[in-house]
Design a protein around this motif. Structure first.
Motif, PDB file in Angstrom:
ATOM      1  N   ASN B 154       6.184 -37.694 -18.491  1.00  0.00           N
ATOM      2  CA  ASN B 154       5.851 -37.714 -17.063  1.00  0.00           C
ATOM      3  C   ASN B 154       6.160 -39.047 -16.381  1.00  0.00           C
ATOM      4  O   ASN B 154       6.541 -39.062 -15.212  1.00  0.00           O
ATOM      5  N   ASN B 155       6.009 -40.134 -17.105  1.00  0.00           N
ATOM      6  CA  ASN B 155       6.323 -41.433 -16.504  1.00  0.00           C
ATOM      7  C   ASN B 155       7.792 -41.540 -16.103  1.00  0.00           C
ATOM      8  O   ASN B 155       8.083 -41.750 -14.926  1.00  0.00           O
ATOM      9  N   PRO B 156       8.731 -41.355 -17.071  1.00  0.00           N
ATOM     10  CA  PRO B 156      10.135 -41.413 -16.664  1.00  0.00           C
ATOM     11  C   PRO B 156      10.519 -40.312 -15.666  1.00  0.00           C
ATOM     12  O   PRO B 156      11.364 -40.537 -14.800  1.00  0.00           O
ATOM     13  N   LEU B 157       9.876 -39.149 -15.799  1.00  0.00           N
ATOM     14  CA  LEU B 157      10.179 -38.053 -14.877  1.00  0.00           C
ATOM     15  C   LEU B 157       9.828 -38.438 -13.439  1.00  0.00           C
ATOM     16  O   LEU B 157      10.572 -38.157 -12.495  1.00  0.00           O
ATOM     17  N   TYR B 158       8.695 -39.093 -13.300  1.00  0.00           N
ATOM     18  CA  TYR B 158       8.256 -39.566 -11.979  1.00  0.00           C
ATOM     19  C   TYR B 158       9.287 -40.524 -11.398  1.00  0.00           C
ATOM     20  O   TYR B 158       9.678 -40.432 -10.242  1.00  0.00           O
ATOM     21  N   ILE B 159       9.757 -41.438 -12.268  1.00  0.00           N
ATOM     22  CA  ILE B 159      10.751 -42.416 -11.820  1.00  0.00           C
ATOM     23  C   ILE B 159      12.023 -41.693 -11.364  1.00  0.00           C
ATOM     24  O   ILE B 159      12.571 -41.984 -10.292  1.00  0.00           O
ATOM     25  N   ALA B 162      11.398 -39.734  -7.972  1.00  0.00           N
ATOM     26  CA  ALA B 162      11.190 -40.614  -6.824  1.00  0.00           C
ATOM     27  C   ALA B 162      12.438 -41.427  -6.497  1.00  0.00           C
ATOM     28  O   ALA B 162      12.779 -41.626  -5.321  1.00  0.00           O
TER      29      ALA B 162
END
Lengths: 143, 360
Positions: B154-159, B162
């Motif tokens: 989820n962290n890299p996906l958010y990056i 966005a």
């Protein structure tokens, strides 16, 4: 909505001042982009320890409207940091922004009085809405 | 300091240590014989003298050879041995049973006919229950595992999401270039995670045991354990002395290591030293996983391998983790022991017989 009035209290020409606590620079960057665009003033810290230091040293907590924090970080992790923030500065609203889609954890935090528990990836609109809601809450505690 | 204090331990465990062993011969190494052998291998009190079957390629003979149990195609000399306590006849051949009584040593008892069929039914039932227990634990473990993976994705996906949005609104080439770099970095992180997961999934498909390299499996387990736990502030020491293999199914060995590592990491509550050791010692393989965590109390220590024993909150643990770990270790003729000191840490040690002929 009382959006826009927070600036008067914060002494800034923005809708409010947000502290972002996350260990990933790129995550901080995208949150900052979204919030700056929405008219907020943003400061950053890479972990709980740095956030606490930043607030204690330079930033008057009274000038802080919202804290957005991850809960999994090195050194002082987010959970510890959030407990600390709540004890030290109970009037500053908190938002958790994390990669953990964990219902139980979310309920636990909400019960403790945080404004929202957001899961990454979060839509810009949802993030700014949560911040706006937090600032409303901040207004109420100030009045 | 293993299993010494307090509380009544599992009765069967104690009996196994104090009562004399039973020397057993299995006649018939087909499906039934193989299943019997597999269960007997888990029972410390049973000592297998030999397995016989007319068919050299019978699956039970293959398994017996792997565990260094004597095999033969000629049952008669085998059952004449004087030290045999029990002959289990699962040949399914009624005419053969008369032969057994004629040739066996007078002291040996025979379990055959309907009695051996009942035993076979019990063993089948037990193996079904065992499979269900393993499944239950796997599903329970999957929860923590999945949320760990979700977090890391989820962290890299958010990056990515966005930054892509930012590119849509951006006209400055330098900024666009910077956002694209961030997207590529984040996508590569997700790729690494995906590779690790697929490796784990692929590992659970092997049918047969073969010499599995211990070091690689420990490293693989560490990657997986990182998903299932919060992993900051833990230092890992890898003490790998020799190139060692253990004759096993790789996914089962992996499960043992992952389980012990996750326990160790949980015990340290996100801070401490995790020491992984693998070495050859006097012809045996020694693997240990040591933590500097809170330790296990003397009251709990004798119970940790019991099925359904857990100190976690209801719904948090099945209490089957260590029970399953020990079952797997025993299946491969290994022994799992624990040494723990409250406030100092815990060390789980596994001793396997060395199967690699180059490491005698």
């Amino acid at each position: 909505m009382t959006e826009g009035t927070a600036g008067m209290f914060s002494g800034h020409n923005t809708k409010g001042r947000v502290l972002i606590v996350d260990d990933e620079p790129d995550v901080r960057k995208v949150i900052k982009m979204a919030l700056t665009k929405a008219g907020y003033d943003v400061i950053e810290a890479e972990d709980g320890e740095k956030a606490i230091a930043a607030i204690k040293e330079g930033e008057n907590p009274l000038l802080l409207d919202v804290i957005i924090s991850d809960i999994r970080m090195p050194k002082v992790n987010g959970v510890e940091a959030i407990n600390y923030f709540q004890q030290q500065w109970p009037s500053v609203p908190l938002i958790v922004l994390t990669g953990f889609p964990d219902m139980e954890m979310a309920t636990g935090f909400i019960k403790k009085g945080i404004v929202d528990y957001l899961v990454k990836p979060v839509e810009k609109e949802k993030l700014t809405a949560a911040v706006a809601k937090a600032i409303d809450q901040r207004e109420i505690t100030r009045l | 300091m293993t299993h010494t204090q307090g509380e009544t331990p599992l009765v069967s465990e104690r009996q196994a240590e104090t009562q004399p062993r039973i020397n057993v011969v299995i006649l018939g190494a087909g499906k039934g014989g193989r299943a019997l052998l597999e269960s007997f291998l888990n029972l410390p009190r049973i000592h297998l003298i030999g397995v016989a079957d007319k068919d050299e390629k019978a699956p039970g003979l293959k398994l017996a050879r792997r565990h260094h149990i004597p095999t033969t195609q000629d049952a008669l000399p085998l059952i004449q041995q004087p030290d045999i306590h029990l002959i289990v006849d699962v040949t399914g051949d009624p005419s053969f049973s008369q032969n057994i009584y004629r040739h066996k040593h007078p002291n040996a008892e025979v379990l055959g006919g309907a009695a051996s069929k009942v035993l076979w039914d019990i063993i089948q039932h037990e193996s079904l229950m065992q499979t269900r227990l393993f499944q239950a634990e796997k599903l329970a473990g999957m929860g923590t595992f999945a949320s760990g993976i979700a977090h890391d994705i989820n962290n890299p996906l958010y990056i990515i999401l966005a930054m892509a949005e930012a590119i849509q609104d951006e006209t400055d080439t330098a900024s666009i270039h910077q956002y694209a770099t961030s997207i590529r970095d984040a996508a590569q992180r997700i790729q690494t995670i995906s590779q690790n997961i697929t490796h784990y999934a692929r590992a659970s498909q092997s049918e047969e045991s073969f010499p599995v390299p211990v070091q690689e499996t420990l490293d693989e387990a560490l990657k997986i354990a990182k998903f299932a736990t919060k992993f900051h502030e833990i230092t890992v020491i890898q003490n790998y002395h020799d190139h060692i293999t253990i004759d096993s199914k790789p996914e089962e060995l992996l499960q043992v290591f992952v389980n012990l590592m996750i326990n160790a990491i949980h015990a340290m509550e996100n801070q401490g030293l995790l020491t992984l050791t693998a070495e050859n010692q006097n012809g045996v393989v020694l693997v240990s996983i040591a933590d500097t965590g809170k330790g296990i109390s003397a009251e709990h220590l004798p119970k940790i391998f019991d099925p359904f024993f857990t100190t976690k909150a209801p719904g948090k643990g099945t209490g089957l983790g260590l029970y399953n770990v020990r079952s797997i270790v025993r299946k491969y003729k290994g022994e799992l022991t624990v040494d723990s000191q409250v406030g100092k840490g815990t060390i789980f040690s596994i001793v396997f017989p060395s199967v690699d002929p180059t490491h005698k």
